[in-house]
Scaffold this motif. Sequence first.
Motif, PDB file in Angstrom:
ATOM      1  N   UNK A  80      44.958  36.592  39.759  1.00 46.38           N
ATOM      2  CA  UNK A  80      43.820  37.514  39.675  1.00 46.38           C
ATOM      3  C   UNK A  80      42.507  36.743  39.597  1.00 46.38           C
ATOM      4  N   UNK A  81      41.527  37.184  40.362  1.00 48.72           N
ATOM      5  CA  UNK A  81      40.189  36.608  40.278  1.00 48.72           C
ATOM      6  C   UNK A  81      39.572  36.970  38.932  1.00 48.72           C
ATOM      7  N   UNK A  82      38.898  36.002  38.324  1.00 49.93           N
ATOM      8  CA  UNK A  82      38.227  36.226  37.043  1.00 49.93           C
ATOM      9  C   UNK A  82      36.709  36.138  37.200  1.00 49.93           C
ATOM     10  N   UNK A  83      36.233  35.055  37.801  1.00 55.38           N
ATOM     11  CA  UNK A  83      34.793  34.845  37.918  1.00 55.38           C
ATOM     12  C   UNK A  83      34.527  33.834  39.021  1.00 55.38           C
ATOM     13  N   UNK A  84      33.329  33.939  39.614  1.00 55.23           N
ATOM     14  CA  UNK A  84      32.934  32.991  40.637  1.00 55.23           C
ATOM     15  C   UNK A  84      31.457  32.686  40.527  1.00 55.23           C
TER      16      UNK A  84
ATOM     17  N   UNK B  42      28.074  26.110  35.563  1.00 53.72           N
ATOM     18  CA  UNK B  42      28.383  24.839  36.190  1.00 53.72           C
ATOM     19  C   UNK B  42      27.349  23.795  35.812  1.00 53.72           C
ATOM     20  N   UNK B  43      27.805  22.568  35.712  1.00 57.95           N
ATOM     21  CA  UNK B  43      26.930  21.435  35.479  1.00 57.95           C
ATOM     22  C   UNK B  43      27.208  20.468  36.620  1.00 57.95           C
ATOM     23  N   UNK B  44      26.389  20.556  37.644  1.00 57.48           N
ATOM     24  CA  UNK B  44      26.650  19.743  38.830  1.00 57.48           C
ATOM     25  C   UNK B  44      26.504  18.250  38.557  1.00 57.48           C
ATOM     26  N   UNK B  45      25.682  17.904  37.603  1.00 56.41           N
ATOM     27  CA  UNK B  45      25.509  16.490  37.255  1.00 56.41           C
ATOM     28  C   UNK B  45      26.796  15.913  36.665  1.00 56.41           C
ATOM     29  N   UNK B  46      27.569  16.778  36.005  1.00 60.59           N
ATOM     30  CA  UNK B  46      28.833  16.338  35.410  1.00 60.59           C
ATOM     31  C   UNK B  46      30.024  16.697  36.291  1.00 60.59           C
ATOM     32  N   UNK B  47      29.739  17.300  37.444  1.00 63.16           N
ATOM     33  CA  UNK B  47      30.813  17.695  38.364  1.00 63.16           C
ATOM     34  C   UNK B  47      31.837  18.595  37.680  1.00 63.16           C
ATOM     35  N   UNK B  48      31.331  19.516  36.876  1.00 61.50           N
ATOM     36  CA  UNK B  48      32.200  20.327  36.032  1.00 61.50           C
ATOM     37  C   UNK B  48      31.767  21.791  36.078  1.00 61.50           C
ATOM     38  N   UNK B  49      32.774  22.664  36.047  1.00 64.92           N
ATOM     39  CA  UNK B  49      32.551  24.097  35.939  1.00 64.92           C
ATOM     40  C   UNK B  49      33.224  24.569  34.658  1.00 64.92           C
ATOM     41  N   UNK B  50      32.592  25.525  33.992  1.00 62.01           N
ATOM     42  CA  UNK B  50      33.080  26.013  32.701  1.00 62.01           C
ATOM     43  C   UNK B  50      33.382  27.510  32.768  1.00 62.01           C
ATOM     44  N   UNK B  51      34.273  27.921  31.878  1.00 69.87           N
ATOM     45  CA  UNK B  51      34.497  29.341  31.658  1.00 69.87           C
ATOM     46  C   UNK B  51      34.530  29.557  30.153  1.00 69.87           C
ATOM     47  N   UNK B  52      33.447  30.103  29.623  1.00 74.59           N
ATOM     48  CA  UNK B  52      33.376  30.431  28.209  1.00 74.59           C
ATOM     49  C   UNK B  52      33.987  31.812  28.010  1.00 74.59           C
ATOM     50  N   UNK B  53      34.995  31.885  27.165  1.00 78.11           N
ATOM     51  CA  UNK B  53      35.717  33.132  26.957  1.00 78.11           C
ATOM     52  C   UNK B  53      35.585  33.554  25.502  1.00 78.11           C
ATOM     53  N   UNK B  54      34.926  34.671  25.280  1.00 86.11           N
ATOM     54  CA  UNK B  54      34.723  35.222  23.939  1.00 86.11           C
ATOM     55  C   UNK B  54      35.454  36.545  23.799  1.00 86.11           C
ATOM     56  N   UNK B  55      35.617  36.979  22.564  1.00 85.32           N
ATOM     57  CA  UNK B  55      36.275  38.268  22.280  1.00 85.32           C
ATOM     58  C   UNK B  55      37.589  38.388  23.041  1.00 85.32           C
ATOM     59  N   UNK B  56      38.382  37.351  22.959  1.00 85.79           N
ATOM     60  CA  UNK B  56      39.629  37.321  23.721  1.00 85.79           C
ATOM     61  C   UNK B  56      40.599  38.396  23.261  1.00 85.79           C
ATOM     62  N   UNK B  57      41.349  38.894  24.230  1.00 85.05           N
ATOM     63  CA  UNK B  57      42.334  39.958  23.989  1.00 85.05           C
ATOM     64  C   UNK B  57      43.727  39.452  24.402  1.00 85.05           C
ATOM     65  N   UNK B  58      44.769  40.018  23.850  1.00 90.30           N
ATOM     66  CA  UNK B  58      46.119  39.601  24.264  1.00 90.30           C
ATOM     67  C   UNK B  58      46.337  39.716  25.773  1.00 90.30           C
TER      68      UNK B  58
ATOM     69  N   UNK C 174      30.855  40.792  30.188  1.00 89.34           N
ATOM     70  CA  UNK C 174      30.340  40.877  28.834  1.00 89.34           C
ATOM     71  C   UNK C 174      31.085  40.001  27.841  1.00 89.34           C
ATOM     72  N   UNK C 175      32.233  39.459  28.248  1.00 87.10           N
ATOM     73  CA  UNK C 175      33.014  38.600  27.353  1.00 87.10           C
ATOM     74  C   UNK C 175      33.121  37.160  27.871  1.00 87.10           C
ATOM     75  N   UNK C 176      33.208  36.985  29.175  1.00 89.32           N
ATOM     76  CA  UNK C 176      33.361  35.659  29.782  1.00 89.32           C
ATOM     77  C   UNK C 176      32.059  35.252  30.460  1.00 89.32           C
ATOM     78  N   UNK C 177      31.802  33.942  30.465  1.00 92.84           N
ATOM     79  CA  UNK C 177      30.641  33.402  31.156  1.00 92.84           C
ATOM     80  C   UNK C 177      31.058  32.178  31.953  1.00 92.84           C
ATOM     81  N   UNK C 178      30.781  32.218  33.244  1.00 96.78           N
ATOM     82  CA  UNK C 178      31.034  31.059  34.095  1.00 96.78           C
ATOM     83  C   UNK C 178      29.727  30.292  34.255  1.00 96.78           C
TER      84      UNK C 178
END
Length: 124
Positions: free
Chosen positions: A46-50, A72-88, A66-70
Amino acid sequence: QVQMVESGGGLVQAGGSLRLSCTASGRTLSSYTMGWFRQAPGKEREFVAGINRSGSYIYYVDSVKGRFTISRDNAKNTVYLQMNSLKPEDTAVYYCAVREGTGVRSTSSAYDYWGQGTQVTVSS
């Protein structure tokens, strides 16, 4: 060839947070659209974020808005997914993916390179 490595998964209680990271080697991520997907046991991926190359366009599946935030830090060659209010129901293996084409897409077939995945388990 782009090699992706995800990290940051783990076990967390409902309502908790995790931050996933996806670091690339072999190419500069700033040239690519990036996506996060997830796959729960017995379910399709399943797609989550892009996020587009510059970070100016971001798209989320409704279930995580409203819960996840994607980001990117191109200088670090890294992409992040911050996940808050996680559910089962967020429990799954999470994958980052690289898209060589332009624009964010929500179908897995639109992405060209994939990481090995990181397990996220949310307990109730």
